[in-house]
Design an enzyme around this catalytic site. Structure first.
Site, mmCIF file in Angstrom:
data_model
loop_
_atom_site.group_PDB
_atom_site.id
_atom_site.type_symbol
_atom_site.label_atom_id
_atom_site.label_comp_id
_atom_site.label_asym_id
_atom_site.label_seq_id
_atom_site.Cartn_x
_atom_site.Cartn_y
_atom_site.Cartn_z
ATOM 1 C CB SER A 1 32.739 40.952 41.995
ATOM 2 O OG SER A 1 33.867 40.742 41.395
HETATM 3 N N1 SAH Z 1 36.056 41.325 37.358
HETATM 4 C C1 SAH Z 1 35.431 40.229 37.689
HETATM 5 C C2 SAH Z 1 35.854 39.572 38.808
HETATM 6 C C3 SAH Z 1 36.703 38.309 38.426
HETATM 7 S S1 SAH Z 1 37.335 37.453 39.470
HETATM 8 C C4 SAH Z 1 34.016 40.665 37.702
HETATM 9 O O1 SAH Z 1 33.330 41.676 37.099
HETATM 10 O O2 SAH Z 1 33.183 39.660 38.062
HETATM 11 C C5 SAH Z 1 39.079 37.885 39.539
HETATM 12 C C6 SAH Z 1 39.840 37.448 38.215
HETATM 13 O O3 SAH Z 1 40.977 37.732 38.518
HETATM 14 C C7 SAH Z 1 39.834 35.852 38.100
HETATM 15 O O4 SAH Z 1 39.233 35.888 37.017
HETATM 16 C C8 SAH Z 1 41.302 35.840 38.256
HETATM 17 O O5 SAH Z 1 41.730 34.854 37.057
HETATM 18 C C9 SAH Z 1 42.125 37.072 37.846
HETATM 19 N N2 SAH Z 1 43.435 37.175 38.373
HETATM 20 C C10 SAH Z 1 44.012 36.684 39.638
HETATM 21 N N3 SAH Z 1 45.355 36.861 39.514
HETATM 22 C C11 SAH Z 1 45.698 37.556 38.495
HETATM 23 C C12 SAH Z 1 46.776 38.023 37.897
HETATM 24 N N4 SAH Z 1 47.879 37.909 38.624
HETATM 25 N N5 SAH Z 1 46.525 38.667 36.770
HETATM 26 C C13 SAH Z 1 45.488 38.877 35.927
HETATM 27 N N6 SAH Z 1 44.343 38.436 36.429
HETATM 28 C C14 SAH Z 1 44.257 37.845 37.652
#
Ligand code: SAH
Length: 208
Positions: free
Chosen positions: A57
């Site tokens: 992010s």
């Molecule tokens: N927190 C991260 C951002 C990751 S992007 C950071 O620090 O940059 C969002 C994440 O949510 C992705 O890795 C995706 O695989 C996960 N995601 C999407 N749907 C999900 C679900 N239903 N349960 C768990 N993770 C999920």
């Protein structure tokens, strides 16, 4: 402090005023979450690929979401979407325990290695569809979604303590999404709109 001063400016210009949030973000090395070829962009306000079509992010949004959670050092926090583990480690520095769920096993494997390498011991993480929370855990003081839900997930609101806060993006994945702050009260929820964001969608089931 690991971050360059330009990074502090990015955070302050984005409306992040909480000194502890800024200090924490400046002490967590964002290069450690990226492949070597992308590390040169680590201190810029950019989303960058982390594998499996997912992204780390924007620092400005990580800061804003963290600030809006109003963390206390005693807080137990649920995070949906561990991804590379960047947000999880920021949270872990500011609260007591982080329970983080990720649907892609390969991403979680890398994130777990980072938690270990960076000596972060208060993040508990697991592979699952996080739409119902973290197996057998709760209630939580705070909940954060780092993927975009279609609507406010009431299953996750149920996991919040009374007075608890949830920060999440809501909306269509290809359109502008709303970053919402949900405050759980005794017999209702308050919803505050924080701004517009652009997150990957919250998907069902376990990924590859
Ligand atoms: N927190 C991260 C951002 C990751 S992007 C950071 O620090 O940059 C969002 C994440 O949510 C992705 O890795 C995706 O695989 C996960 N995601 C999407 N749907 C999900 C679900 N239903 N349960 C768990 N993770 C999920």
């Amino acid at each position: 402090m690991i971050a360059p001063t330009s990074f502090i400016k990015i955070l302050k210009d984005s409306g992040i005023t909480d000194k502890l949030v800024i200090e924490t973000m400046c002490n967590v090395d964002r290069t450690k979450f990226l492949e070597p070829v992308l590390q040169q962009y680590a201190w810029q306000n950019q989303t960058l690929p982390i594998g499996n079509g997912q992204t780390i992010s924007l620092p400005s949004i990580v800061g804003l979401m963290t600030q809006e959670l109003q963390l206390k050092s005693s807080d137990k926090v649920l995070e949906i979407g561990t991804g590379c583990g960047y947000q999880s480690i920021i949270l872990a520095n500011l609260c007591s325990q982080v329970y983080s769920v990720e649907r892609h096993p390969s991403l979680l494997k890398l994130a777990k290695k980072r938690f270990k390498d960076m000596q972060v011991y208060n993040v508990m993480s697991m592979v699952d569809d996080g739409s119902c929370g973290f197996l057998n855990q709760g209630p939580f003081d705070k909940v954060i979604l780092t993927c975009c839900a279609d609507d406010i997930p009431m299953h996750l609101v149920d996991k919040l303590k009374i007075g608890g806060i949830m920060i999440l993006p809501v909306g269509e994945s290809n359109e502008k999404q709303d970053l919402l702050k949900v405050i759980k009260l005794q017999d209702k929820i308050d919803i505050i709109e924080i701004g517009k964001v652009d997150f990957v969608p919250m998907l069902e089931g376990i990924g590859s």
